[in-house]
Design a protein around this motif. Structure first.
Motif, short mmCIF file in Angstrom:
data_model
loop_
_atom_site.label_atom_id
_atom_site.label_comp_id
_atom_site.label_asym_id
_atom_site.label_seq_id
_atom_site.Cartn_x
_atom_site.Cartn_y
_atom_site.Cartn_z
N ASP A 71 6.74 15.65 -0.58
CA ASP A 71 7.21 15.00 -1.81
C ASP A 71 7.92 13.68 -1.50
O ASP A 71 9.05 13.45 -1.94
CB ASP A 71 8.15 15.95 -2.57
CG ASP A 71 8.40 15.49 -4.01
OD1 ASP A 71 7.60 14.67 -4.51
OD2 ASP A 71 9.40 15.92 -4.61
N SER A 72 7.25 12.82 -0.76
CA SER A 72 7.84 11.55 -0.34
C SER A 72 6.88 10.40 -0.65
O SER A 72 5.67 10.60 -0.75
CB SER A 72 8.16 11.56 1.16
OG SER A 72 9.09 12.58 1.47
N LEU A 73 7.44 9.21 -0.78
CA LEU A 73 6.63 8.03 -1.08
C LEU A 73 7.20 6.82 -0.36
O LEU A 73 8.39 6.51 -0.48
CB LEU A 73 6.62 7.77 -2.60
CG LEU A 73 6.00 6.44 -3.07
CD1 LEU A 73 4.54 6.32 -2.66
CD2 LEU A 73 6.14 6.30 -4.59
N VAL A 109 10.66 5.05 -1.47
CA VAL A 109 10.90 5.26 -2.89
C VAL A 109 11.55 6.62 -3.13
O VAL A 109 12.46 6.76 -3.96
CB VAL A 109 9.58 5.16 -3.68
CG1 VAL A 109 9.80 5.40 -5.17
CG2 VAL A 109 8.94 3.79 -3.45
N ARG A 110 11.11 7.62 -2.38
CA ARG A 110 11.73 8.95 -2.47
C ARG A 110 11.41 9.74 -1.21
O ARG A 110 10.48 9.42 -0.48
CB ARG A 110 11.22 9.71 -3.71
CG ARG A 110 9.77 10.11 -3.65
CD ARG A 110 9.37 11.01 -4.82
NE ARG A 110 7.99 11.47 -4.69
CZ ARG A 110 6.95 10.83 -5.16
NH1 ARG A 110 7.11 9.68 -5.80
NH2 ARG A 110 5.73 11.32 -5.00
N GLY A 111 12.20 10.78 -0.97
CA GLY A 111 11.92 11.71 0.12
C GLY A 111 12.43 11.25 1.47
O GLY A 111 13.47 10.62 1.60
N ARG A 149 0.84 -1.18 0.00
CA ARG A 149 0.00 0.00 0.00
C ARG A 149 0.89 1.24 0.00
O ARG A 149 1.76 1.37 0.86
CB ARG A 149 -0.91 0.00 1.22
CG ARG A 149 -1.80 1.24 1.32
CD ARG A 149 -2.69 1.20 2.54
NE ARG A 149 -3.50 2.39 2.64
CZ ARG A 149 -4.34 2.64 3.64
NH1 ARG A 149 -4.47 1.75 4.61
NH2 ARG A 149 -5.05 3.74 3.68
N PRO A 150 0.69 2.16 -0.94
CA PRO A 150 1.55 3.35 -0.98
C PRO A 150 1.04 4.45 -0.05
O PRO A 150 -0.16 4.69 0.07
CB PRO A 150 1.45 3.78 -2.45
CG PRO A 150 0.08 3.33 -2.88
CD PRO A 150 -0.21 2.07 -2.10
N TYR A 151 1.96 5.11 0.60
CA TYR A 151 1.69 6.33 1.37
C TYR A 151 2.56 7.42 0.75
O TYR A 151 3.78 7.27 0.68
CB TYR A 151 2.05 6.15 2.84
CG TYR A 151 1.14 5.20 3.60
CD1 TYR A 151 0.10 5.69 4.38
CD2 TYR A 151 1.34 3.83 3.53
CE1 TYR A 151 -0.74 4.82 5.08
CE2 TYR A 151 0.51 2.96 4.22
CZ TYR A 151 -0.53 3.46 4.98
OH TYR A 151 -1.35 2.59 5.66
N GLN A 152 1.94 8.50 0.30
CA GLN A 152 2.73 9.52 -0.38
C GLN A 152 2.22 10.92 -0.07
O GLN A 152 1.08 11.11 0.35
CB GLN A 152 2.73 9.28 -1.88
CG GLN A 152 1.36 9.33 -2.54
CD GLN A 152 1.43 9.01 -4.02
OE1 GLN A 152 2.48 9.11 -4.64
NE2 GLN A 152 0.32 8.62 -4.61
N THR A 153 3.10 11.88 -0.31
CA THR A 153 2.77 13.29 -0.15
C THR A 153 3.18 14.03 -1.40
O THR A 153 4.12 13.63 -2.10
CB THR A 153 3.49 13.90 1.07
OG1 THR A 153 4.90 13.62 0.98
CG2 THR A 153 2.95 13.32 2.37
N ASP A 154 2.49 15.12 -1.67
CA ASP A 154 2.84 15.97 -2.79
C ASP A 154 3.82 17.05 -2.33
O ASP A 154 4.14 17.14 -1.14
CB ASP A 154 1.58 16.63 -3.37
CG ASP A 154 0.64 15.60 -4.00
OD1 ASP A 154 1.14 14.59 -4.53
OD2 ASP A 154 -0.59 15.81 -3.92
N VAL A 155 4.26 17.86 -3.25
CA VAL A 155 5.15 18.97 -2.92
C VAL A 155 4.47 19.89 -1.91
O VAL A 155 3.31 20.28 -2.09
CB VAL A 155 5.53 19.76 -4.19
CG1 VAL A 155 6.31 21.03 -3.83
CG2 VAL A 155 6.36 18.89 -5.13
#
Length: 336
Positions: free
Chosen positions: A147-149, A164-166, A122-128
């Protein structure tokens, strides 16, 4: 093959579960239930149905479960409509048997849905410019920088997450039987009950340990997979991703390092390349380094996340750095 006139133990257990959920049983039915429960196989079936009922109830409002349950029940009704219609009107027949079969099917489908949900990442992510805090299924807390995933895969045997990033902070719930791992490129951070953060800056990994202990393993080279780095609270590990260079351990200020969780970015004699990358998570207007020398300029101060203009003003006033403005970006260069 199942005899339509003799429902199985789980259907009977489902019927008793419904009756008990509706209120206290009348004396005659209570005695019948007690007699039925004297059979150990019936008792085991009843306990299984109760556990399933409780588990399904806890996930009843998940969108994934609602969609799968609706589709599956409609299919079940279509396939078994004729079977239900011809059942005799005995204690476990007629309308009550219809409900028993339906509830047993619903409970089985709920368990299947939960199994499918529990074994998918399950992905948890944020935008800029966005931060997020989430409570995971095991009661661990996940704090995401902008901006993280992070992809989360929880099973009954392990808890595997991938940055994945951030940047993300993990406050891990104790569960010695299920290791808690965070994968970043060719590195893996292993913890049990502890608090730490993991960050990707370009091709560099940074791990900060606040409480407890973590181990960092190299996944890229099977020959060195058993070699692990043990970290102590108050340590920060800096390591290149995809390279065999030895990691660096340094101390850090816990309050300064966690300032991003409150909307502040605090820099203590850090290179401009690192500070700019963190500021860029909060603004669509990106900071770009115009030459190699400017990347090493040291930055000190506390800035509001997303206030790129104040950051640029502070950097250019305190250092031999100039800013060139263009659409969508600000290029920082050293002054000749």
């Amino acid at each position: 093959m199942q005899n339509d006139n003799q429902p199985d133990r789980h259907e009977e257990a489902a019927l008793w579960c419904i009756s008990l959920a509706e209120g206290e049983l009348p004396p005659g039915e209570r005695e019948a239930f007690d007699r039925w429960m004297q059979d150990d196989r019936n008792a085991a079936a009843f306990q299984a149905v109760v556990r399933t009922w409780e588990t399904a109830d806890s996930a009843a409002h998940l969108p994934e479960a609602i969609g799968m349950r609706s589709a599956a029940l409609e299919s079940y009704r279509t396939v078994h409509r004729r079977r239900w219609a011809r059942r005799p009107g005995t204690r476990f027949g007629g309308a009550r048997s219809w409900w028993a079969g339906g509830i047993a099917a619903a409970l089985l489908l709920a368990v299947t849905s939960l199994f499918m949900l529990g074994h998918s990442a399950r992905p948890y992510q944020t935008d800029v410019g966005e931060r997020r805090v989430a409570l995971l299924d095991d009661r661990s807390k996940l704090s995401l920088d902008a901006d993280s995933l992070v992809e989360v895969d929880m099973t009954d045997k392990q808890r595997e997450l991938t940055l994945v990033r951030g940047r993300a902070r993990f406050d891990v719930a104790k569960d010695p039987l299920r290791p808690f791992t965070v994968v970043v490129g060719d590195k893996m951070v292993v913890a049990t009950g502890t608090s730490f953060s993991v960050e990707m800056i370009g091709k560099e990994l940074r791990v900060l340990l606040y409480h407890g202990r973590v181990s960092v393993l190299d996944r890229g080279d099977p020959a060195h997979a058993r070699k692990e780095l043990q970290m102590e609270p108050g340590q920060e590990m800096i390591a290149p991703i995809g390279a065999r260079a030895k990691p660096t351990l340094v101390s850090f200020d816990p309050e300064r390092s966690a300032s991003w969780e409150t909307g502040q970015l605090s820099f203590g004699d850090e290179p401009l390349a690192l500070a700019a990358a963190r500021m860029n998570r909060y603004s669509d207007r990106k900071l770009v380094l115009g030459d190699a020398k400017v990347a090493g300029v040291r930055v000190n101060g506390v800035f509001t996340a997303g206030d790129t203009a104040a950051f640029v003003e502070g950097v250019t006033r305190m250092n031999p750095v100039r800013a060139e403005y263009a659409a969508g970006q600000i290029t920082l260069k050293t002054v000749p």
